[in-house]
Write a protein that holds these residues in place. Structure first.
Motif, PDB file in Angstrom:
ATOM      1  N   VAL A 124     -15.058  14.593 -14.942  1.00  0.00           N
ATOM      2  CA  VAL A 124     -14.940  16.285 -15.790  1.00  0.00           C
ATOM      3  C   VAL A 124     -13.863  17.176 -15.899  1.00  0.00           C
ATOM      4  O   VAL A 124     -13.586  17.355 -16.652  1.00  0.00           O
ATOM      5  CB  VAL A 124     -16.611  16.476 -16.105  1.00  0.00           C
ATOM      6  CG1 VAL A 124     -16.443  17.825 -16.921  1.00  0.00           C
ATOM      7  CG2 VAL A 124     -17.536  15.222 -16.565  1.00  0.00           C
ATOM      8  N   GLU A 127     -10.652  15.953 -17.051  1.00  0.00           N
ATOM      9  CA  GLU A 127     -10.051  16.007 -18.734  1.00  0.00           C
ATOM     10  C   GLU A 127      -9.668  17.469 -18.511  1.00  0.00           C
ATOM     11  O   GLU A 127      -8.995  17.692 -19.165  1.00  0.00           O
ATOM     12  CB  GLU A 127     -11.233  15.468 -18.701  1.00  0.00           C
ATOM     13  CG  GLU A 127     -11.402  14.031 -19.762  1.00  0.00           C
ATOM     14  CD  GLU A 127     -10.911  13.438 -20.126  1.00  0.00           C
ATOM     15  OE1 GLU A 127      -9.795  13.942 -20.858  1.00  0.00           O
ATOM     16  OE2 GLU A 127     -10.677  12.301 -19.360  1.00  0.00           O
ATOM     17  N   THR A 128     -10.984  18.706 -17.813  1.00  0.00           N
ATOM     18  CA  THR A 128     -10.616  20.129 -18.223  1.00  0.00           C
ATOM     19  C   THR A 128      -8.904  20.025 -17.885  1.00  0.00           C
ATOM     20  O   THR A 128      -8.121  20.414 -18.786  1.00  0.00           O
ATOM     21  CB  THR A 128     -11.049  20.284 -17.554  1.00  0.00           C
ATOM     22  OG1 THR A 128     -12.596  20.014 -18.455  1.00  0.00           O
ATOM     23  CG2 THR A 128     -10.890  21.974 -17.699  1.00  0.00           C
ATOM     24  N   SER A 130      -6.599  18.056 -17.341  1.00  0.00           N
ATOM     25  CA  SER A 130      -5.422  17.458 -18.100  1.00  0.00           C
ATOM     26  C   SER A 130      -5.529  16.312 -19.247  1.00  0.00           C
ATOM     27  O   SER A 130      -6.182  15.730 -19.078  1.00  0.00           O
ATOM     28  CB  SER A 130      -4.662  15.764 -16.881  1.00  0.00           C
ATOM     29  OG  SER A 130      -4.025  15.118 -17.299  1.00  0.00           O
ATOM     30  N   PRO A 131      -6.024  17.171 -19.960  1.00  0.00           N
ATOM     31  CA  PRO A 131      -6.259  16.191 -21.478  1.00  0.00           C
ATOM     32  C   PRO A 131      -5.181  15.407 -22.045  1.00  0.00           C
ATOM     33  O   PRO A 131      -4.210  15.189 -21.292  1.00  0.00           O
ATOM     34  CB  PRO A 131      -5.956  17.751 -21.884  1.00  0.00           C
ATOM     35  CG  PRO A 131      -6.218  18.986 -22.089  1.00  0.00           C
ATOM     36  CD  PRO A 131      -5.254  18.481 -20.455  1.00  0.00           C
ATOM     37  N   PRO A 132      -5.762  14.135 -22.390  1.00  0.00           N
ATOM     38  CA  PRO A 132      -4.741  13.118 -22.631  1.00  0.00           C
ATOM     39  C   PRO A 132      -3.507  13.165 -23.804  1.00  0.00           C
ATOM     40  O   PRO A 132      -2.586  13.135 -23.231  1.00  0.00           O
ATOM     41  CB  PRO A 132      -6.271  12.621 -23.490  1.00  0.00           C
ATOM     42  CG  PRO A 132      -7.635  13.007 -22.979  1.00  0.00           C
ATOM     43  CD  PRO A 132      -7.140  14.173 -22.558  1.00  0.00           C
ATOM     44  N   ALA A 133      -3.869  14.522 -24.107  1.00  0.00           N
ATOM     45  CA  ALA A 133      -2.327  14.977 -24.868  1.00  0.00           C
ATOM     46  C   ALA A 133      -0.825  15.779 -24.636  1.00  0.00           C
ATOM     47  O   ALA A 133      -0.186  15.175 -24.322  1.00  0.00           O
ATOM     48  CB  ALA A 133      -2.951  15.538 -25.758  1.00  0.00           C
ATOM     49  N   GLN A 134      -1.483  15.751 -22.893  1.00  0.00           N
ATOM     50  CA  GLN A 134      -0.782  16.157 -22.419  1.00  0.00           C
ATOM     51  C   GLN A 134      -0.140  15.340 -21.185  1.00  0.00           C
ATOM     52  O   GLN A 134       0.264  15.630 -19.926  1.00  0.00           O
ATOM     53  CB  GLN A 134      -1.509  17.648 -21.065  1.00  0.00           C
ATOM     54  CG  GLN A 134      -1.787  18.471 -22.334  1.00  0.00           C
ATOM     55  CD  GLN A 134      -2.387  20.450 -22.068  1.00  0.00           C
ATOM     56  OE1 GLN A 134      -2.120  20.026 -20.381  1.00  0.00           O
ATOM     57  NE2 GLN A 134      -2.815  21.046 -22.533  1.00  0.00           N
ATOM     58  N   ARG A 135      -0.699  14.404 -21.224  1.00  0.00           N
ATOM     59  CA  ARG A 135      -0.614  12.996 -19.707  1.00  0.00           C
ATOM     60  C   ARG A 135       0.815  12.500 -20.402  1.00  0.00           C
ATOM     61  O   ARG A 135       1.033  11.633 -19.710  1.00  0.00           O
ATOM     62  CB  ARG A 135      -1.330  11.904 -19.890  1.00  0.00           C
ATOM     63  CG  ARG A 135      -2.849  13.041 -19.510  1.00  0.00           C
ATOM     64  CD  ARG A 135      -4.257  11.698 -18.763  1.00  0.00           C
ATOM     65  NE  ARG A 135      -5.094  12.366 -19.004  1.00  0.00           N
ATOM     66  CZ  ARG A 135      -6.200  11.760 -19.340  1.00  0.00           C
ATOM     67  NH1 ARG A 135      -6.376  10.693 -19.062  1.00  0.00           N
ATOM     68  NH2 ARG A 135      -7.771  12.805 -19.221  1.00  0.00           N
TER      69      ARG A 135
END
Length: 227
Positions: A124, A127-128, A130-135
């Motif tokens: 959790v 995810e906060t 490093s959101p998927p879009a920022q990877r």
């Protein structure tokens, strides 16, 4: 790893081949990588013993991000240092440029391992942070680092060919620089201390551009003046 973006798989300056078996006829450059890799390993183990659990992993993520930046800047500015301040230190920095690249691979490998550990231990929180879009952007930087490390040897460089080798290392070098700049720059507002790495990255780029421009001017024929 020729992260400085110089030409071709084989370089001047006393180095023989990408394996670095002989540099200047004196040293064994792989020892520089070995000492650095041992130091990084000791740092990683010590952090996990000092701060067991998630706190130690998060500390290691931050620490390896900083060591990776140091090794990148050593490689990135090696040629500029020699051109600006010819001497023992700058020659030493450039002589071991390939080893700085290998240490960048090693440090960022530990960085990746710490990130994966954090994702497993605290999904959790991960995810906060490093959101998927920022990877996607950082992920591409890892690809470049890995490919540049793999093509830092005689056989892999020859298999890739001079043209594509030069493109890979030039594009990769600039993308890694941009990745470091974005990663540190987006944290400046909340953590002003990140302004220092941003300053160092911008200064390194301007230094390289200034050296390249100076060399271009010196290479031009002197003007005969108005007729």
């Amino acid at each position: 790893m020729n992260i400085s973006g110089r030409k071709g798989p084989r370089e001047a300056g006393g180095a023989r081949g990408h394996s670095g078996r002989l540099v200047g006829g004196r040293a064994r450059p792989w020892l520089v990588w070995l000492v650095g890799a041992i130091a990084l390993s000791v740092m990683a183990v010590s952090s996990l013993l000092w701060l067991p659990g998630m706190d130690g992993v998060r500390w290691l993520v931050r620490a390896t991000a900083r060591t990776s930046l140091v090794f990148f800047l050593l490689a990135y500015t090696a040629q500029a240092a020699v051109l600006t301040w010819p001497g023992a230190w700058s020659s030493w920095q450039r002589r071991y440029r390939r080893q700085w690249g290998w240490l960048l691979v090693t440090s960022h490998g530990l960085h990746a391992a710490a990130i994966v550990s954090l994702a497993v231990m605290a999904p959790v929180l991960f995810e906060t942070l490093s959101p998927p879009a920022q990877r996607i952007g950082p992920g591409l930087a890892y690809v470049f680092i890995a490919l540049m490390g793999l093509t830092s040897f005689d056989r892999t460089a020859a298999a890739l060919g001079k043209v594509w080798w030069a493109r890979l290392h030039t594009w990769g070098m600039h993308y890694i620089w941009l990745s470091f700049l974005v990663a540190n720059g987006k944290r400046v507002a909340a953590h002003p201390e990140y302004a220092l790495p941003v300053f160092l990255l911008l200064a390194a780029l301007l230094w390289r551009l200034w050296c390249q421009r100076s060399r271009a001017f010196k290479a031009e024929p002197a003007s005969a003046g108005p007729a």
